[in-house]
Scaffold this motif. Structure first.
Motif, PDB file in Angstrom:
ATOM      1  N   VAL A 135       0.125   2.451  -3.610  1.00 44.56           N
ATOM      2  CA  VAL A 135      -0.998   3.379  -3.506  1.00 44.56           C
ATOM      3  C   VAL A 135      -0.498   4.778  -3.144  1.00 44.56           C
ATOM      4  O   VAL A 135      -0.731   5.742  -3.888  1.00 44.56           O
ATOM      5  CB  VAL A 135      -2.024   2.886  -2.457  1.00 44.56           C
ATOM      6  CG1 VAL A 135      -3.191   3.871  -2.364  1.00 44.56           C
ATOM      7  CG2 VAL A 135      -2.539   1.504  -2.828  1.00 44.56           C
ATOM      8  N   GLU A 158      -6.471  -0.345  -6.090  1.00 50.70           N
ATOM      9  CA  GLU A 158      -6.679   0.958  -5.451  1.00 50.70           C
ATOM     10  C   GLU A 158      -5.935   2.049  -6.214  1.00 50.70           C
ATOM     11  O   GLU A 158      -6.444   3.163  -6.384  1.00 50.70           O
ATOM     12  CB  GLU A 158      -6.229   0.907  -3.997  1.00 50.70           C
ATOM     13  CG  GLU A 158      -6.656   2.127  -3.204  1.00 50.70           C
ATOM     14  CD  GLU A 158      -6.463   1.983  -1.708  1.00 50.70           C
ATOM     15  OE1 GLU A 158      -6.615   3.003  -1.007  1.00 50.70           O
ATOM     16  OE2 GLU A 158      -6.163   0.865  -1.234  1.00 50.70           O
ATOM     17  N   ARG A 191       0.826  -1.209   0.000  1.00 51.89           N
ATOM     18  CA  ARG A 191       0.000   0.000   0.000  1.00 51.89           C
ATOM     19  C   ARG A 191       0.864   1.264   0.000  1.00 51.89           C
ATOM     20  O   ARG A 191       0.577   2.231  -0.714  1.00 51.89           O
ATOM     21  CB  ARG A 191      -0.941  -0.004   1.208  1.00 51.89           C
ATOM     22  CG  ARG A 191      -1.798   1.250   1.263  1.00 51.89           C
ATOM     23  CD  ARG A 191      -2.818   1.266   2.377  1.00 51.89           C
ATOM     24  NE  ARG A 191      -3.508   2.540   2.370  1.00 51.89           N
ATOM     25  CZ  ARG A 191      -4.486   2.871   1.541  1.00 51.89           C
ATOM     26  NH1 ARG A 191      -4.907   1.986   0.653  1.00 51.89           N
ATOM     27  NH2 ARG A 191      -5.051   4.062   1.579  1.00 51.89           N
ATOM     28  N   GLU A 204      -4.684  -6.003  -4.493  1.00 53.28           N
ATOM     29  CA  GLU A 204      -5.534  -4.987  -3.863  1.00 53.28           C
ATOM     30  C   GLU A 204      -4.937  -3.597  -4.027  1.00 53.28           C
ATOM     31  O   GLU A 204      -5.649  -2.621  -4.312  1.00 53.28           O
ATOM     32  CB  GLU A 204      -5.719  -5.321  -2.384  1.00 53.28           C
ATOM     33  CG  GLU A 204      -6.574  -6.562  -2.144  1.00 53.28           C
ATOM     34  CD  GLU A 204      -6.518  -7.036  -0.702  1.00 53.28           C
ATOM     35  OE1 GLU A 204      -5.768  -6.430   0.102  1.00 53.28           O
ATOM     36  OE2 GLU A 204      -7.218  -8.014  -0.387  1.00 53.28           O
ATOM     37  N   SER A 205      -3.621  -3.494  -3.835  1.00 49.58           N
ATOM     38  CA  SER A 205      -2.977  -2.183  -3.942  1.00 49.58           C
ATOM     39  C   SER A 205      -2.975  -1.682  -5.384  1.00 49.58           C
ATOM     40  O   SER A 205      -3.133  -0.480  -5.627  1.00 49.58           O
ATOM     41  CB  SER A 205      -1.547  -2.243  -3.393  1.00 49.58           C
ATOM     42  OG  SER A 205      -0.713  -3.075  -4.190  1.00 49.58           O
TER      43      SER A 205
END
Length: 337
Positions: free
Chosen positions: A100, A153, A96, A149-150
């Motif tokens: 992100v 995002e 993240r 997931e990152s």
């Protein structure tokens, strides 16, 4: 404040000294772009025709601001796939922070610098790690790990910023990329075939997309300047999906080695975790859960939107891509022997 000295053919490439980054920088320079490659350290290895710009980290705001000065375009390749043993212990947190937070900072500074075009290298893992259905831009994303997931995002941040700032910002989701300079699973397979090690994948009936590095760089160059791709999320591949046995057969032919495939039922392979622990003791094998999924599961993509928005056609076939990869692999093996 927007820079008043933007060079319309100046591009910043993050992750410039990585596998994909080196090829992208070379292709951009050959195409007439003034290329500034963002790297984390001065390190070994030159990037011919590329201005090397050292930035300690993607979240180094002042470093990224300096790197982006005067640029009109960005190719954002840098990412954290796994947290290294030397880095943060929490893989999700590290993914993240880099993927992100680093992308958010890059977007802010790119807009401030007057950048007009940004290509973001995402991953099929933003959508799935395994799927028996073809992935399209309409497939609902269901990432299965912190990296995916990152990446998802970060894609959403790009979309919001691109809409708000009228930024040309296509997103390119990459499958497994191979070619000279590659690492990870594909190198492991080349090593195993070269050494004549029997591989227990003869009965696997999966379907996976791959992309030779020249096909990836061709897609990125097209996305940078194709008006119809400004808000597109697209997939790239060789447009010839392969099962694991077919992949190994291509590698065998390219290396001039026999294909030593053993027919072990896929269901049995999934349940024989001890085999992977045993194989991991041998140098060619580093099989973990992700590696096993890549060998047994399916993950294939639809490239039609890339073709429609840019006119993309893969310049390199699987056969030629494997031959060129084998040439690099053999030269690498000779140097290391």
């Amino acid at each position: 404040m927007t820079s008043s000295a933007v060079n319309p053919r100046s591009v910043v490439v993050t992750g410039a000294d990585g596998f994909i980054g080196r090829h992208v920088c070379t292709a951009l320079a050959r195409d007439g772009w003034k290329v500034r490659g963002v790297v984390r350290s001065s390190g070994p290895g030159e990037l011919p025709g590329v201005e090397r710009f050292v930035v300690s980290d993607l979240v180094d705001r002042m470093g990224m601001r300096a790197a982006l000065e005067g640029a009109s375009a960005v190719v954002h390749l840098a990412a954290r796939v796994h947290a290294s043993s030397q880095g943060a212990g929490d893989a999700a947190m590290e993914c993240r922070r880099v993927n992100v937070d680093g992308t958010a900072l890059l977007l802010d500074e790119s807009v401030a610098a007057g950048v007009k075009s940004l290509v973001f290298a995402s991953s099929v893992k933003a959508v799935a790690n395994e799927s028996d259905r073809e992935l399209t831009e309409e497939t609902p994303p269901q990432p299965a790990d912190p990296y995916g997931e990152s990446k998802l995002e970060a894609e959403r941040l790009i979309r919001v910023t691109a809409t708000r700032e009228s930024l040309h910002a296509p997103i390119l989701r990459l499958p497994n990329v191979y070619g000279p300079g590659m690492k990870a699973n594909m190198v492991m397979l080349f090593k195993a075939v070269e050494k004549g090690i029997p591989l227990p994948f003869g009965s696997v009936h999966n379907r996976r997309s791959f992309a030779y590095i020249d096909n990836v760089t061709a897609a990125i160059l097209l996305l940078l300047t194709s008006p119809a791709a400004a808000r597109a999320t697209v997939y790239v591949s060789d447009e010839e999906d392969l099962s694991t046995p077919e992949l190994i057969a291509h590698i065998s032919r390219a290396l001039g080695r026999p294909s030593r495939l053993v027919n072990v039922p896929s269901g049995l392979l999934h349940g024989m975790a001890g085999i992977w622990g045993l194989l991991s003791r041998f140098p060619p094998f580093h099989l973990n859960g992700d590696s096993l999924t890549a060998m047994l599961g399916s993950l294939f993509v639809d490239t039609s939107r890339l073709r429609e928005t840019t006119g993309y056609r893969p310049p390199m076939s699987v056969e030629k891509g494997m031959l060129r990869t084998a040439e690099w692999f053999n030269s690498r093996s000779q140097v290391m022997s």
